[in-house]
Design a protein around this motif. Structure first.
Motif, PDB file in Angstrom:
ATOM      1  N   ALA A 189      25.098  15.864 -12.692  1.00  0.00           N
ATOM      2  CA  ALA A 189      25.430  15.516 -14.076  1.00  0.00           C
ATOM      3  C   ALA A 189      26.783  14.830 -14.148  1.00  0.00           C
ATOM      4  N   ALA A 190      27.752  15.324 -13.380  1.00  0.00           N
ATOM      5  CA  ALA A 190      29.086  14.713 -13.380  1.00  0.00           C
ATOM      6  C   ALA A 190      29.051  13.294 -12.827  1.00  0.00           C
ATOM      7  N   PRO A 240      13.614   6.515  -4.090  1.00  0.00           N
ATOM      8  CA  PRO A 240      14.718   6.990  -3.246  1.00  0.00           C
ATOM      9  C   PRO A 240      14.796   8.515  -3.237  1.00  0.00           C
ATOM     10  N   MET A 241      15.120   9.069  -2.075  1.00  0.00           N
ATOM     11  CA  MET A 241      15.094  10.528  -1.924  1.00  0.00           C
ATOM     12  C   MET A 241      16.308  11.000  -1.139  1.00  0.00           C
ATOM     13  N   LEU A 242      16.840  12.149  -1.564  1.00  0.00           N
ATOM     14  CA  LEU A 242      17.954  12.799  -0.877  1.00  0.00           C
ATOM     15  C   LEU A 242      17.594  14.259  -0.664  1.00  0.00           C
ATOM     16  N   GLY A 243      17.696  14.737   0.579  1.00  0.00           N
ATOM     17  CA  GLY A 243      17.425  16.131   0.890  1.00  0.00           C
ATOM     18  C   GLY A 243      18.696  16.879   1.243  1.00  0.00           C
ATOM     19  N   ILE A 244      18.778  18.135   0.822  1.00  0.00           N
ATOM     20  CA  ILE A 244      19.917  18.995   1.122  1.00  0.00           C
ATOM     21  C   ILE A 244      19.411  20.295   1.732  1.00  0.00           C
ATOM     22  N   SER A 322      19.112  12.500   4.172  1.00  0.00           N
ATOM     23  CA  SER A 322      19.263  13.945   4.005  1.00  0.00           C
ATOM     24  C   SER A 322      20.466  14.446   4.772  1.00  0.00           C
ATOM     25  N   VAL A 323      20.947  15.623   4.364  1.00  0.00           N
ATOM     26  CA  VAL A 323      22.024  16.310   5.077  1.00  0.00           C
ATOM     27  C   VAL A 323      21.685  17.789   5.159  1.00  0.00           C
ATOM     28  N   GLN A 324      22.012  18.396   6.283  1.00  0.00           N
ATOM     29  CA  GLN A 324      21.772  19.822   6.473  1.00  0.00           C
ATOM     30  C   GLN A 324      22.824  20.661   5.753  1.00  0.00           C
ATOM     31  N   PHE A 325      24.016  20.119   5.602  1.00  0.00           N
ATOM     32  CA  PHE A 325      25.114  20.837   4.955  1.00  0.00           C
ATOM     33  C   PHE A 325      25.041  20.675   3.439  1.00  0.00           C
ATOM     34  N   HIS A 326      26.022  21.262   2.731  1.00  0.00           N
ATOM     35  CA  HIS A 326      26.012  21.272   1.261  1.00  0.00           C
ATOM     36  C   HIS A 326      27.091  20.340   0.699  1.00  0.00           C
ATOM     37  N   PRO A 327      26.708  19.131   0.263  1.00  0.00           N
ATOM     38  CA  PRO A 327      27.720  18.214  -0.270  1.00  0.00           C
ATOM     39  C   PRO A 327      28.292  18.654  -1.614  1.00  0.00           C
ATOM     40  N   GLU A 328      27.576  19.523  -2.332  1.00  0.00           N
ATOM     41  CA  GLU A 328      28.123  20.006  -3.615  1.00  0.00           C
ATOM     42  C   GLU A 328      29.269  20.980  -3.399  1.00  0.00           C
ATOM     43  N   ALA A 329      29.352  21.564  -2.183  1.00  0.00           N
ATOM     44  CA  ALA A 329      30.486  22.405  -1.788  1.00  0.00           C
ATOM     45  C   ALA A 329      30.771  23.498  -2.792  1.00  0.00           C
ATOM     46  N   GLY A 330      29.788  24.336  -3.053  1.00  0.00           N
ATOM     47  CA  GLY A 330      30.006  25.439  -3.966  1.00  0.00           C
ATOM     48  C   GLY A 330      29.775  26.785  -3.284  1.00  0.00           C
ATOM     49  N   PRO A 331      30.795  27.370  -2.612  1.00  0.00           N
ATOM     50  CA  PRO A 331      32.168  26.880  -2.467  1.00  0.00           C
ATOM     51  C   PRO A 331      32.334  26.069  -1.191  1.00  0.00           C
ATOM     52  N   ILE A 339      28.959  12.139  -1.175  1.00  0.00           N
ATOM     53  CA  ILE A 339      27.561  11.864  -0.852  1.00  0.00           C
ATOM     54  C   ILE A 339      26.696  11.851  -2.099  1.00  0.00           C
ATOM     55  N   LEU A 340      26.840  12.852  -2.957  1.00  0.00           N
ATOM     56  CA  LEU A 340      26.044  12.902  -4.181  1.00  0.00           C
ATOM     57  C   LEU A 340      26.422  11.783  -5.146  1.00  0.00           C
ATOM     58  N   GLU A 341      27.721  11.570  -5.330  1.00  0.00           N
ATOM     59  CA  GLU A 341      28.171  10.522  -6.239  1.00  0.00           C
ATOM     60  C   GLU A 341      27.715   9.148  -5.766  1.00  0.00           C
TER      61      GLU A 341
END
Length: 351
Positions: A189-190, A240-244, A322-331, A339-341
């Motif tokens: 959303a951001a 287009p597709m993005l996997g997390i 795709s990425v195996q890690f968490h780009p949203e970093a929460g936490p 990556i998301l932006e």
């Protein structure tokens, strides 16, 4: 609080770790894993990817900065038990107790972590009061429980029906919920995306009607998720597709890769990952016990600097990554935030 009972953690190999009960009564079974994050205990416990697991925190004190609703990654906790060296605050203990979560402190978390590193993640049981269940009976129950291998857990944590998470944005993104974290929705959303969330099994035509599709994180073994993999396969190339995380693993399965169980997984907020295209090292937030098996292909974009496992894919012909890690970093650290932006901006430019 009343006088706290003596409890224990029992592993399937018979190893017993005494502790002190600080939250809910009862006993909790699950896969025992450890996380190396120094902060983010509330986010960890409410992350659906921890469904079916007893979480050992390697940080020496947990709960020292309290609790707050803004840190929730889902409405309710998904970890079945919390294991700590020292309880850092009564607010944390009360929060866990009110939600029925068994928690033990005074656990030798260093010894437990070393045991899991040497022998791999194991089934175990956290018992809040040693007087209610003797170890011999607990061990019998532990060994009768299913292993994480072969466990399909996403149906227990996914939304039962589609819903609109944000209705204003430059692009329309469909998120497939395998155990979605709220911070992913906040980051989308951001970045300027209008987001609709879909259940773990949905119609590929519905997904393809959006500007982009994001495959979320989630718990359990990806291999048994046959229908989920089919949906990904039938959607690939159309949008287009993005996997997390689990979404990355399902994209791997949908493109004829294999997955495997890691000995003790990657969990924490300090995992170094090499971006093979730029040569840059990202310090990332991770939470997974399975990984995609490496191949001789050129689609691998990121690798773990801990063990060389695959941490990212790019399929330009399918407009998928795709990425195996968490780009949203929460936490976690914000190295992977772009990556998301960047993905949302690419969707807007393509439109």
């Amino acid at each position: 609080m009343s006088t706290r009972a003596a409890g224990y953690l029992l592993l399937e190999d018979g190893t017993l770790f005494p502790g002190r009960s600080v939250a809910a009564e009862g006993a909790a079974f699950g896969e025992v894993v450890f996380t190396t994050g120094m902060t983010g205990y509330q986010e960890t416990v409410t992350d659906p990817s921890y469904a079916g697991q007893l979480v050992c925190f390697t940080a020496p004190m947990v709960g020292n900065y309290g609790v707050a609703d803004c840190r929730l990654e889902s409405e309710t906790p998904h970890a079945r038990a919390v294991l700590m060296r020292r309880l850092g605050g009564e607010d944390w203990a009360l929060w866990l107790a009110e939600r029925g979560i068994v928690a033990l402190d005074e656990i030798d978390t260093r010894g437990l972590t070393l045991r899991l590193r040497e022998e791999g993640a194991m089934r175990g049981m956290a018992v809040a009061d040693e007087r209610t269940l003797v170890p011999a009976e607990a061990l019998e129950q532990v060994r009768a429980q299913p292993r994480m291998e072969g466990s399909a857990l996403v149906a227990n944590v996914s939304t039962p029906a589609p819903y609109v998470a944000s209705d204003e944005g430059q692009v329309r993104v469909a998120v497939v919920d395998y155990g979605l974290k709220r911070s992913i929705l906040r980051r989308l959303a951001a970045a300027g995306a209008a987001v609709t969330v879909y259940p773990h099994v949905c119609d590929p035509d519905d997904l393809a009607s959006h500007d982009g599709v994001l495959l979320s994180n989630g718990p359990g073994d990806p291999a048994p998720l046959v229908e989920e993999t089919r949906v990904v396969r039938e959607t690939l190339g159309r949008v287009p597709m993005l996997g997390i995380c689990l979404g990355h693993q399902l994209m791997g399965l949908a493109t004829d890769h294999e997955t495997t169980k890691l000995p003790f997984g990657h969990r924490g907020a300090n995992h170094p990952v090499l971006d093979k295209r730029s040569g840059r090292v990202l310090v990332t937030s991770q939470n997974h016990g399975f990984a995609v098996v490496p191949t001789e292909g050129t689609e691998e974009t990121h690798v773990s600097l801990y063990d060389g496992t695959v941490e990212g894919f790019s399929f330009p012909e399918l407009r998928a990554q795709s990425v195996q890690f968490h780009p949203e970093a929460g936490p976690g650290p914000h190295d992977a935030w772009p990556i998301l932006e960047r993905w949302v901006k690419e969707l807007a430019s393509a439109g």
